[in-house]
Design an enzyme around this catalytic site. Sequence first.
Site, PDB file in Angstrom:
ATOM      1  CB  CYS A 154      -0.882  -0.001   1.249  1.00  0.00           C
ATOM      2  SG  CYS A 154      -1.983   1.423   1.356  1.00  0.00           S
TER       3      CYS A 154
ATOM      4  CG  HIS B  53      -5.605  -2.632  -0.923  1.00  0.00           C
ATOM      5  ND1 HIS B  53      -4.534  -3.151  -0.240  1.00  0.00           N
ATOM      6  CD2 HIS B  53      -5.398  -1.280  -0.961  1.00  0.00           C
ATOM      7  CE1 HIS B  53      -3.731  -2.155   0.133  1.00  0.00           C
ATOM      8  NE2 HIS B  53      -4.226  -1.008  -0.307  1.00  0.00           N
ATOM      9  CD  GLU B  54      -6.602   0.985  -3.913  1.00  0.00           C
ATOM     10  OE1 GLU B  54      -6.719   2.023  -3.226  1.00  0.00           O
ATOM     11  OE2 GLU B  54      -5.516   0.410  -4.078  1.00  0.00           O
TER      12      GLU B  54
ATOM     13  CG  HIS C  13      -7.326   2.834   1.358  1.00  0.00           C
ATOM     14  ND1 HIS C  13      -6.396   3.127   2.320  1.00  0.00           N
ATOM     15  CD2 HIS C  13      -6.667   2.115   0.421  1.00  0.00           C
ATOM     16  CE1 HIS C  13      -5.230   2.587   1.983  1.00  0.00           C
ATOM     17  NE2 HIS C  13      -5.371   1.962   0.833  1.00  0.00           N
TER      18      HIS C  13
HETATM   19 NI    NI Z   1      -3.720   1.021  -0.067  1.00  0.00          NI
END
Ligand code: NI
Length: 179
Positions: free
Chosen positions: A100, A142-143, A146
């Site tokens: 990341c 993953h995104e 966030h």
């Molecule tokens: Ni990330």
Amino acid sequence: MAARSVIRMGHPVLATKAREVKEFDTPDLHELLADMFDTMAAYDGAGLAAPQIAVDLRIVVFEVSQNPRYPDAESVPRTVLINPVIKPLSDAKDLAWEGCLSVPGMRGAVPRHTHIRYTGFDEFGQAIDRMVQGFHARVVQHECDHLDGILYPQRIEDLSKFGFIEELEEAGLIPKVES
Ligand code: NI
């Protein structure tokens, strides 16, 4: 248009639930997205979420085309995804190494759903609805994490599979990447 600085783990915006986008196709939104793509390119990332440049909106961008950081990864189309919703299509998960831009120099093995459906909107407010698997599914999970204030280290179940890139390469746990 310009690349912006990526904030790192510990910055409070990265631990905050981001706000929904209410207005589409505005000059501010287009400028933000151009900066997000510029930032992603400048940092050689596979994806970027708005909170990573300290903007607390539910926006992610991603694109993978033969990124040297992910030599075995299949390509993922250039995508703007706003106000996303993810639904797993099965209970199946797999484990793979992730990095990341907000946790520089490190990698961790993260379990993710193998098959998902994701919906949301592009920058013009047009609906997006895709069923994807594998690396594409991983990048989206993953995104989108966030946007809920979650960084991948929080998803790691076996912390022995979390460390600095050079050490993990030396130990043969991850392939050496030429850069
Ligand atoms: Ni990330």
